[in-house]
Write an enzyme that holds these catalytic residues in place. Structure first.
Site, mmCIF file in Angstrom:
data_model
loop_
_atom_site.group_PDB
_atom_site.id
_atom_site.type_symbol
_atom_site.label_atom_id
_atom_site.label_comp_id
_atom_site.label_asym_id
_atom_site.label_seq_id
_atom_site.Cartn_x
_atom_site.Cartn_y
_atom_site.Cartn_z
ATOM 1 N N CYS A 1 0.813 -1.220 0.000
ATOM 2 C CA CYS A 1 0.000 0.000 0.000
ATOM 3 C C CYS A 1 0.846 1.270 0.000
ATOM 4 C CB CYS A 1 -0.955 -0.009 1.184
ATOM 5 S SG CYS A 1 -2.031 -1.443 1.196
ATOM 6 N N HIS B 1 -2.534 7.187 3.164
ATOM 7 C CA HIS B 1 -3.095 5.911 2.717
ATOM 8 C C HIS B 1 -4.427 5.703 3.441
ATOM 9 C CE1 HIS B 1 -3.680 1.883 1.565
ATOM 10 N NE2 HIS B 1 -3.390 1.354 2.742
ATOM 11 N N ASN C 1 -10.072 0.582 1.248
ATOM 12 C CA ASN C 1 -8.629 0.513 1.020
ATOM 13 C C ASN C 1 -8.355 -0.113 -0.349
ATOM 14 O OD1 ASN C 1 -5.898 -0.076 1.034
ATOM 15 N ND2 ASN C 1 -5.871 -0.917 3.097
HETATM 16 N N1 COA Z 1 -17.906 -6.724 12.069
HETATM 17 C C1 COA Z 1 -18.195 -6.952 13.357
HETATM 18 N N2 COA Z 1 -17.260 -7.308 14.259
HETATM 19 C C2 COA Z 1 -16.008 -7.450 13.826
HETATM 20 C C3 COA Z 1 -15.634 -7.234 12.481
HETATM 21 C C4 COA Z 1 -16.642 -6.855 11.596
HETATM 22 N N3 COA Z 1 -16.393 -6.619 10.277
HETATM 23 N N4 COA Z 1 -14.315 -7.447 12.362
HETATM 24 C C5 COA Z 1 -13.860 -7.788 13.569
HETATM 25 N N5 COA Z 1 -14.884 -7.791 14.467
HETATM 26 C C6 COA Z 1 -14.866 -8.108 15.878
HETATM 27 C C7 COA Z 1 -13.689 -8.980 16.285
HETATM 28 O O1 COA Z 1 -13.965 -10.336 16.021
HETATM 29 C C8 COA Z 1 -13.618 -8.688 17.756
HETATM 30 O O2 COA Z 1 -14.617 -9.437 18.414
HETATM 31 P P1 COA Z 1 -14.324 -10.099 19.852
HETATM 32 O O3 COA Z 1 -14.060 -8.940 20.768
HETATM 33 O O4 COA Z 1 -15.590 -10.831 20.116
HETATM 34 O O5 COA Z 1 -13.128 -10.968 19.652
HETATM 35 C C9 COA Z 1 -14.021 -7.208 17.860
HETATM 36 O O6 COA Z 1 -14.701 -6.914 16.635
HETATM 37 C C10 COA Z 1 -12.851 -6.265 18.008
HETATM 38 O O7 COA Z 1 -11.855 -6.669 17.067
HETATM 39 P P2 COA Z 1 -10.558 -5.812 16.828
HETATM 40 O O8 COA Z 1 -9.702 -6.549 15.855
HETATM 41 O O9 COA Z 1 -9.958 -5.414 18.133
HETATM 42 O O10 COA Z 1 -11.213 -4.533 16.131
HETATM 43 P P3 COA Z 1 -10.512 -3.206 15.701
HETATM 44 O O11 COA Z 1 -11.254 -2.068 16.264
HETATM 45 O O12 COA Z 1 -9.026 -3.259 15.942
HETATM 46 O O13 COA Z 1 -10.727 -3.181 14.139
HETATM 47 C C11 COA Z 1 -9.549 -3.582 12.110
HETATM 48 C C12 COA Z 1 -10.193 -4.214 13.317
HETATM 49 C C13 COA Z 1 -8.994 -4.687 11.221
HETATM 50 C C14 COA Z 1 -10.587 -2.769 11.370
HETATM 51 C C15 COA Z 1 -8.392 -2.661 12.594
HETATM 52 O O14 COA Z 1 -7.556 -3.376 13.468
HETATM 53 C C16 COA Z 1 -7.564 -2.134 11.473
HETATM 54 O O15 COA Z 1 -8.001 -1.305 10.691
HETATM 55 N N6 COA Z 1 -6.290 -2.542 11.384
HETATM 56 C C17 COA Z 1 -5.377 -2.061 10.376
HETATM 57 C C18 COA Z 1 -5.647 -2.770 9.101
HETATM 58 C C19 COA Z 1 -4.934 -2.134 7.961
HETATM 59 O O16 COA Z 1 -4.564 -1.004 7.999
HETATM 60 N N7 COA Z 1 -4.736 -2.893 6.925
HETATM 61 C C20 COA Z 1 -4.204 -2.454 5.703
HETATM 62 C C21 COA Z 1 -2.778 -2.350 5.710
HETATM 63 S S1 COA Z 1 -2.268 -1.538 4.272
#
Ligand code: COA
Length: 331
Positions: free
Chosen positions: A112, A257, A287
């Site tokens: 990315c 990004h 993204n």
């Molecule tokens: N809908 C509902 N719940 C979801 C979900 C969705 N689409 N995705 C994850 N969850 C749940 C998880 O299972 C977790 O449940 P639990 O507490 O029962 O285990 C809960 O939500 C919290 O998960 P968590 O991973 O802590 O959420 P978050 O707030 O960190 O958001 C991302 C997850 C992936 C959106 C976030 O971590 C993120 O954006 N990371 C960076 C990713 C990125 O930049 N990628 C590209 C790189 S170029």
């Protein structure tokens, strides 16, 4: 450092789109969760078009706007992690579609952060005089490697392409590109291997997760990537600004990004800058990997928001893990 001039920009976004509600039909998620945790409302999806074809459409627009003929391009740099072929490169495919017959073409994989890396390379070719006009094409069909059973990743990604024609300019220009390859297992997609009668030993992957993960699907440790991004992005902006000879506060616009609006908000807060100082379109596109930043630039340019004298900073991060920023004056 010698600067760059943006001669033209282009983008291509497929017309098919998926809303958050569409995802709630097949994974346990909701519009409320996706909107509040990521800022994404829709993402567009390639349907009947390939990565290089999206890139070609964006490139045509950039060339038209630049009023530069395809034959006047000295170098084509493609960025993609979701190309249609391992070989030939996406840049070769795009250049061929544009009717170019004698031009160096190369693809660059910095996930990315690809566009920022490509701009860094382009500037060096321009500064050395080895190229006068460079076409950068960033095109991604991220949805081709999305696992639609994994709710934590499938909602994040969309498809699209951005392109830019650049030449040497008079304004300032500075980059900082870097990476932390110890995080290689945080985001990965494995490729297939042929069934060879000669390959009798089991290869050893970096870790057991890589060993067992299905081929062709993206794995991502969202939490660790998040933590990486919120420190890497401000760090890259600070270093690039310093190299440009300005303070962070003297930057008129940050073009980040578009991975998660909360990452952008945290990065802006760490930089001490208000959100109005950055450009976000993640709500519409999600993204699109290396296409995010050039799509933003195209929208900004079409809206007349890139004015001469402005100092802007592009900043990206991605699988690798890699990151980087390019700070420069619009001229
Ligand atoms: N809908 C509902 N719940 C979801 C979900 C969705 N689409 N995705 C994850 N969850 C749940 C998880 O299972 C977790 O449940 P639990 O507490 O029962 O285990 C809960 O939500 C919290 O998960 P968590 O991973 O802590 O959420 P978050 O707030 O960190 O958001 C991302 C997850 C992936 C959106 C976030 O971590 C993120 O954006 N990371 C960076 C990713 C990125 O930049 N990628 C590209 C790189 S170029």
């Amino acid at each position: 450092m010698a600067g760059i001039t943006i001669l033209g920009c282009g983008m291509y976004i497929p017309s098919d789109l998926a809303t958050n509600e569409d995802f709630a039909k097949f994974v346990d998620t909701s519009d409320e969760w996706i909107t509040t945790r990521t800022g994404i409302k829709t993402r567009h999806m390639a349907n009947g078009i390939l990565t290089y074809q999206m890139g070609t459409e964006a490139a045509k627009q950039a060339l038209r706007e630049a009023d530069v003929a395809a034959g006047e391009i000295d170098l084509v740099i493609g960025t993609t992690v979701t190309g249609d072929f391992l070989t030939p490169s996406m840049s070769c495919m795009v250049a061929g579609e544009l009717g170019m017959t004698e031009v160096p073409c190369m693809d660059l994989n910095a996930a990315c952060a690809g566009f920022v890396y490509a701009l860094d390379v382009a500037q060096k070719y321009l500064a050395s005089g080895d190229a006068k006009r460079i076409l950068i094409v960033s095109s991604e069909m991220v949805t081709r490697m999305v696992d639609y059973t994994d709710r934590s990743t499938c909602v994040l990604f969309g498809d699209g392409a951005g392109a830019m024609v650049v030449a040497k300019g008079e304004g300032g220009f500075a980059t900082y590109i870097s990476g932390d390859p110890s995080g290689a297992e945080k985001i990965f997609t494995k490729l297939s291997m042929s069934d060879s009668p000669f390959r009798t030993k089991t290869p050893q992957w970096k870790n057991p997760l890589m060993q067992d993960y299905p081929l062709g699907l993206m794995y991502m440790d969202g939490n660790d990537v998040y933590k990486f991004a919120v420190s890497a992005m401000p760090r890259a902006v600070e270093i690039a600004a310093k190299r440009l000879g300005v303070t962070v506060n003297q930057l008129d616009l940050i073009v980040p990004h578009q991975a998660n609006v909360r990452i952008v908000q945290t990065a802006m807060k760490k930089l001490g800058l208000p959100m109005e100082r950055c450009y976000c379109n993640i709500d519409e596109y999600g993204n699109t990997s290396s296409a995010c930043i050039p799509v933003c630039l195209n929208e900004l340019r079409q809206a007349g928001r890139l004015k001469p004298g402005m100092k802007i900073c592009l900043v990206g991060f991605g699988a690798g893990l890699v990151y980087g920023a390019a700070a420069f004056e619009i001229c």
